[in-house]
Design a protein around this motif. Structure first.
Motif, PDB file in Angstrom:
ATOM      1  N   LEU A   1     -51.019 -22.998 -34.803  1.00 35.70           N
ATOM      2  CA  LEU A   1     -51.752 -23.347 -36.013  1.00 35.70           C
ATOM      3  C   LEU A   1     -51.299 -24.696 -36.566  1.00 35.70           C
ATOM      4  O   LEU A   1     -52.121 -25.513 -36.987  1.00 35.70           O
ATOM      5  CB  LEU A   1     -51.586 -22.251 -37.076  1.00 35.70           C
ATOM      6  CG  LEU A   1     -52.403 -22.419 -38.349  1.00 35.70           C
ATOM      7  CD1 LEU A   1     -53.895 -22.501 -38.044  1.00 35.70           C
ATOM      8  CD2 LEU A   1     -52.125 -21.281 -39.325  1.00 35.70           C
ATOM      9  N   THR A   2     -50.000 -24.966 -36.535  1.00 33.04           N
ATOM     10  CA  THR A   2     -49.467 -26.238 -37.036  1.00 33.04           C
ATOM     11  C   THR A   2     -50.070 -27.407 -36.268  1.00 33.04           C
ATOM     12  O   THR A   2     -50.477 -28.415 -36.862  1.00 33.04           O
ATOM     13  CB  THR A   2     -47.925 -26.269 -36.917  1.00 33.04           C
ATOM     14  OG1 THR A   2     -47.402 -25.164 -37.659  1.00 33.04           O
ATOM     15  CG2 THR A   2     -47.352 -27.560 -37.464  1.00 33.04           C
TER      16      THR A   2
ATOM     17  N   LEU B   1     -60.364 -24.938 -40.901  1.00 31.75           N
ATOM     18  CA  LEU B   1     -59.139 -24.150 -41.062  1.00 31.75           C
ATOM     19  C   LEU B   1     -59.370 -22.696 -40.660  1.00 31.75           C
ATOM     20  O   LEU B   1     -58.552 -22.093 -39.956  1.00 31.75           O
ATOM     21  CB  LEU B   1     -58.653 -24.230 -42.515  1.00 31.75           C
ATOM     22  CG  LEU B   1     -57.381 -23.464 -42.850  1.00 31.75           C
ATOM     23  CD1 LEU B   1     -56.211 -23.959 -42.016  1.00 31.75           C
ATOM     24  CD2 LEU B   1     -57.062 -23.582 -44.338  1.00 31.75           C
ATOM     25  N   HIS B   2     -60.503 -22.153 -41.069  1.00 34.87           N
ATOM     26  CA  HIS B   2     -60.857 -20.771 -40.716  1.00 34.87           C
ATOM     27  C   HIS B   2     -60.904 -20.600 -39.193  1.00 34.87           C
ATOM     28  O   HIS B   2     -60.335 -19.669 -38.628  1.00 34.87           O
ATOM     29  CB  HIS B   2     -62.204 -20.420 -41.348  1.00 34.87           C
ATOM     30  CG  HIS B   2     -62.650 -19.021 -41.096  1.00 34.87           C
ATOM     31  ND1 HIS B   2     -63.637 -18.720 -40.196  1.00 34.87           N
ATOM     32  CD2 HIS B   2     -62.232 -17.834 -41.615  1.00 34.87           C
ATOM     33  CE1 HIS B   2     -63.821 -17.413 -40.162  1.00 34.87           C
ATOM     34  NE2 HIS B   2     -62.991 -16.852 -41.007  1.00 34.87           N
TER      35      HIS B   2
ATOM     36  N   SER C   1     -59.489 -22.524 -36.984  1.00 35.68           N
ATOM     37  CA  SER C   1     -58.145 -22.768 -36.429  1.00 35.68           C
ATOM     38  C   SER C   1     -57.263 -21.534 -36.530  1.00 35.68           C
ATOM     39  O   SER C   1     -56.511 -21.219 -35.613  1.00 35.68           O
ATOM     40  CB  SER C   1     -57.463 -23.936 -37.160  1.00 35.68           C
ATOM     41  OG  SER C   1     -58.161 -25.128 -36.944  1.00 35.68           O
ATOM     42  N   ILE C   2     -57.348 -20.831 -37.655  1.00 33.30           N
ATOM     43  CA  ILE C   2     -56.564 -19.610 -37.838  1.00 33.30           C
ATOM     44  C   ILE C   2     -56.942 -18.582 -36.768  1.00 33.30           C
ATOM     45  O   ILE C   2     -56.080 -17.979 -36.128  1.00 33.30           O
ATOM     46  CB  ILE C   2     -56.770 -19.030 -39.261  1.00 33.30           C
ATOM     47  CG1 ILE C   2     -56.083 -19.934 -40.296  1.00 33.30           C
ATOM     48  CG2 ILE C   2     -56.254 -17.603 -39.359  1.00 33.30           C
ATOM     49  CD1 ILE C   2     -56.433 -19.623 -41.733  1.00 33.30           C
TER      50      ILE C   2
ATOM     51  N   TYR D   1     -47.969 -18.166 -32.824  1.00 34.21           N
ATOM     52  CA  TYR D   1     -49.047 -18.389 -33.799  1.00 34.21           C
ATOM     53  C   TYR D   1     -48.774 -19.599 -34.701  1.00 34.21           C
ATOM     54  O   TYR D   1     -49.621 -20.481 -34.847  1.00 34.21           O
ATOM     55  CB  TYR D   1     -49.255 -17.131 -34.642  1.00 34.21           C
ATOM     56  CG  TYR D   1     -50.213 -17.316 -35.793  1.00 34.21           C
ATOM     57  CD1 TYR D   1     -51.578 -17.425 -35.554  1.00 34.21           C
ATOM     58  CD2 TYR D   1     -49.762 -17.400 -37.105  1.00 34.21           C
ATOM     59  CE1 TYR D   1     -52.470 -17.589 -36.595  1.00 34.21           C
ATOM     60  CE2 TYR D   1     -50.644 -17.572 -38.144  1.00 34.21           C
ATOM     61  CZ  TYR D   1     -51.999 -17.665 -37.886  1.00 34.21           C
ATOM     62  OH  TYR D   1     -52.869 -17.849 -38.918  1.00 34.21           O
ATOM     63  N   ARG D   2     -47.590 -19.644 -35.301  1.00 32.98           N
ATOM     64  CA  ARG D   2     -47.298 -20.751 -36.234  1.00 32.98           C
ATOM     65  C   ARG D   2     -47.366 -22.102 -35.554  1.00 32.98           C
ATOM     66  O   ARG D   2     -47.923 -23.053 -36.100  1.00 32.98           O
ATOM     67  CB  ARG D   2     -45.913 -20.554 -36.859  1.00 32.98           C
ATOM     68  CG  ARG D   2     -45.949 -19.617 -38.010  1.00 32.98           C
ATOM     69  CD  ARG D   2     -44.671 -19.667 -38.781  1.00 32.98           C
ATOM     70  NE  ARG D   2     -44.747 -18.649 -39.795  1.00 32.98           N
ATOM     71  CZ  ARG D   2     -43.839 -18.416 -40.685  1.00 32.98           C
ATOM     72  NH1 ARG D   2     -42.743 -19.121 -40.692  1.00 32.98           N
ATOM     73  NH2 ARG D   2     -44.008 -17.475 -41.573  1.00 32.98           N
TER      74      ARG D   2
ATOM     75  N   ASP E   1     -52.920 -27.421 -34.640  1.00 35.90           N
ATOM     76  CA  ASP E   1     -54.358 -27.479 -34.929  1.00 35.90           C
ATOM     77  C   ASP E   1     -54.677 -28.147 -36.259  1.00 35.90           C
ATOM     78  O   ASP E   1     -55.628 -28.910 -36.363  1.00 35.90           O
ATOM     79  CB  ASP E   1     -54.934 -26.057 -34.942  1.00 35.90           C
ATOM     80  CG  ASP E   1     -55.762 -25.762 -33.710  1.00 35.90           C
ATOM     81  OD1 ASP E   1     -55.674 -26.536 -32.748  1.00 35.90           O
ATOM     82  OD2 ASP E   1     -56.501 -24.758 -33.720  1.00 35.90           O
TER      83      ASP E   1
ATOM     84  N   SER F   1     -55.936 -19.905 -33.165  1.00 40.04           N
ATOM     85  CA  SER F   1     -54.485 -19.866 -32.984  1.00 40.04           C
ATOM     86  C   SER F   1     -54.010 -18.443 -32.752  1.00 40.04           C
ATOM     87  O   SER F   1     -53.142 -18.189 -31.913  1.00 40.04           O
ATOM     88  CB  SER F   1     -53.772 -20.450 -34.207  1.00 40.04           C
ATOM     89  OG  SER F   1     -54.118 -21.792 -34.379  1.00 40.04           O
ATOM     90  N   TYR F   2     -54.601 -17.515 -33.488  1.00 39.24           N
ATOM     91  CA  TYR F   2     -54.256 -16.109 -33.298  1.00 39.24           C
ATOM     92  C   TYR F   2     -54.650 -15.650 -31.896  1.00 39.24           C
ATOM     93  O   TYR F   2     -53.883 -15.004 -31.189  1.00 39.24           O
ATOM     94  CB  TYR F   2     -54.950 -15.250 -34.355  1.00 39.24           C
ATOM     95  CG  TYR F   2     -54.799 -13.763 -34.125  1.00 39.24           C
ATOM     96  CD1 TYR F   2     -53.568 -13.137 -34.271  1.00 39.24           C
ATOM     97  CD2 TYR F   2     -55.882 -12.992 -33.740  1.00 39.24           C
ATOM     98  CE1 TYR F   2     -53.430 -11.774 -34.055  1.00 39.24           C
ATOM     99  CE2 TYR F   2     -55.749 -11.630 -33.518  1.00 39.24           C
ATOM    100  CZ  TYR F   2     -54.524 -11.026 -33.676  1.00 39.24           C
ATOM    101  OH  TYR F   2     -54.383  -9.693 -33.443  1.00 39.24           O
TER     102      TYR F   2
END
Length: 198
Positions: free
Chosen positions: A150-151, A175-176, A178-179, A146-147, A153, A182-183
């Motif tokens: 997200l990084t 950002l929303h 991407s979170i 995940y990290r 993205d 990524s999840y």
């Protein structure tokens, strides 16, 4: 014919400035409708209305009921046994909703008398045998990328200097998304077959 059932829980904040429901619930209801999927929602509504057994009616309860009347969702609550209890008060604020095509598959809705570890009581009901043949789910414990996802993205926006409110809002939207993506990438859907509620 096998139909898909989406099962979710929702929390509607009591101090939200906007009337209920929250946008995520509306989006999910609309999404399921466009896909012709059934929906089952267990909701801590923080809204009072006599229709679901509350002792009074408040503005958020009125707003939520008005919204529900525009949807195909049916209220499963029965009686007026409190779903919320603390040292000061008790009230019915938790509601269970489902699309009309699965109302007949849900049996025995009730508030549990057992002690829970929160102010909210357990809500119990059964889906009739055979209602669910497979469940798709994500296992957050299996999330290990995940990290890094997200990084990658959000690398571009972390150094960005914002010039106006529109740029800030579009970056928040990005950002929303991407979170969530990524999840979803780092924690893919799994399917459990032949799972039946008893």
């Amino acid at each position: 014919m096998i139909r898909r059932i989406v099962i979710c829980t929702s929390y509607l904040p009591y101090d939200d400035r906007d009337p209920p429901p929250i946008m995520e619930v509306e989006d999910l209801v609309n999404f399921c409708k466009t896909k012709s999927w059934d929906l089952l929602v267990e909701c801590d509504s923080n809204s009072h209305h006599s229709v679901w057994g509350s002792s009074d009616v408040n503005p958020s309860g009125e707003s939520l009921l008005e919204y529900l009347m525009t949807t195909e969702l049916q209220l499963l609550n029965r009686g007026s046994q409190p779903t919320f209890r603390n040292n000061v008060r008790e009230e019915v604020i938790d509601i269970t909703l489902c699309t009309s095509s699965i109302v007949h598959k849900i049996k025995g809705w009730r508030v549990s008398g057992e002690t829970s570890l929160s102010d909210n009581c357990h809500i119990l009901f059964m889906l009739s045998e055979g209602a669910i043949h497979a469940i798709s789910y994500r296992d957050p414990k299996a999330t290990n990328l995940y990290r890094s996802e997200l990084t990658i993205d959000i690398e571009g926006i972390s150094q960005h200097k914002f010039r106006d409110q529109d740029e800030i809002e579009s970056s928040v939207t990005f950002l929303h998304r991407s979170i969530i993506s990524s999840y979803e990438k780092s924690c893919p859907l799994k399917v459990k077959k032949e799972y039946t509620f008893q």
